[in-house]
Write a protein that holds these residues in place. Structure first.
Motif, short mmCIF file in Angstrom:
data_model
loop_
_atom_site.label_atom_id
_atom_site.label_comp_id
_atom_site.label_asym_id
_atom_site.label_seq_id
_atom_site.Cartn_x
_atom_site.Cartn_y
_atom_site.Cartn_z
N ASP A 115 0.86 -1.18 0.00
CA ASP A 115 0.00 0.00 0.00
C ASP A 115 0.89 1.23 0.00
O ASP A 115 1.53 1.56 1.01
CB ASP A 115 -0.91 -0.03 1.23
CG ASP A 115 -1.89 1.13 1.27
OD1 ASP A 115 -1.76 2.06 0.43
OD2 ASP A 115 -2.77 1.12 2.14
N CYS A 130 0.09 4.25 0.10
CA CYS A 130 -0.44 5.32 0.96
C CYS A 130 -0.23 5.01 2.45
O CYS A 130 -0.57 5.82 3.31
CB CYS A 130 -1.93 5.53 0.68
SG CYS A 130 -2.22 6.09 -1.00
N ASP A 131 0.31 3.85 2.74
CA ASP A 131 0.53 3.43 4.13
C ASP A 131 1.95 3.83 4.55
O ASP A 131 2.92 3.42 3.91
CB ASP A 131 0.35 1.91 4.21
CG ASP A 131 0.59 1.35 5.60
OD1 ASP A 131 0.91 2.12 6.53
OD2 ASP A 131 0.45 0.13 5.76
N THR A 161 -0.65 -5.98 1.41
CA THR A 161 -2.00 -6.53 1.45
C THR A 161 -2.05 -7.67 0.45
O THR A 161 -1.31 -7.68 -0.54
CB THR A 161 -3.06 -5.47 1.09
OG1 THR A 161 -2.80 -4.98 -0.23
CG2 THR A 161 -3.04 -4.31 2.08
#
Length: 199
Positions: A111, A113-114, A120
């Motif tokens: 991810d 944006c993490d 994931t």
């Protein structure tokens, strides 16, 4: 004896003994015996790693990243050349599927944006009679529908409906559809198996 060899013996074409057809079929069987034994050795190694394989499935050079128990491949599939599968989540491949050289099947991604850049994972399903052409990439969580075609080099980020044809990067669905009734087995086109089963 492996399940494939048993299957071939039990379902072999049986022309009249000493007929020209009998001589031809046995000559082809002897000629392709080495390739058949190599194919069964590859199959045995995959099964020992936990991969579930249906009968008469031909595996080329399959590179797995993750536990083999996450992979199920149905009957009479042809996985040709080098195919890479990331098994962070289950991958289920139906019957009579063709997957060509250079295909990548990815069940995990990071991810972006993490802040911790965690991974994931999501399962992938490829239904009966699907064809994934050379160099295509299938991303996590995708379902390739029954009889669907993924064109060479396509990057599939969303489900491909039954009988649809997906091309490009990112993949888009063409207006044209594939036929909806099938009566072929991709492994019967391979000389190793055709020698036993005929046309």
């Amino acid at each position: 004896m492996s399940s494939n060899l048993v299957y071939l013996w039990e379902h072999r074409e049986r022309p009249k003994v000493l007929s020209p057809a009998w001589s031809k079929s046995w000559a082809k069987r002897v000629l392709h015996l080495r390739a058949l034994l190599r194919a069964n050795w590859r199959r045995a190694k995959l099964e020992a790693a936990g991969v579930q394989l249906g009968p008469m499935t031909e595996i080329g050079e399959l590179k797995l990243n993750g536990p083999g128990r996450n992979l199920f491949i149905g009957a009479e599939c042809a996985i040709v050349g080098e195919v890479r599968i990331a098994l962070h989540a289950p991958v289920r491949i139906g019957d009579r599927v063709v997957i060509n050289d250079g295909v990548r099947i990815l069940t995990g991604e990071h991810d972006v944006c993490d802040p911790a850049w965690r991974m994931t994972a999501a399962p992938i399903r490829i239904e009966d009679y699907a064809w994934v052409a050379e160099g295509a990439i299938i991303l996590p969580g995708v379902r390739i529908g029954k009889g669907a075609v993924v064109g060479a080099g396509a990057v599939v980020t969303k489900d491909v409906p039954d009988f649809a044809i997906a091309v490009d990067n990112p993949a888009r669905i063409l207006d044209k559809k594939r036929c909806t009734r099938f009566r072929y087995s991709p492994v019967r086109f391979l000389a190793t198996y055709e020698a036993w089963l005929g046309h």
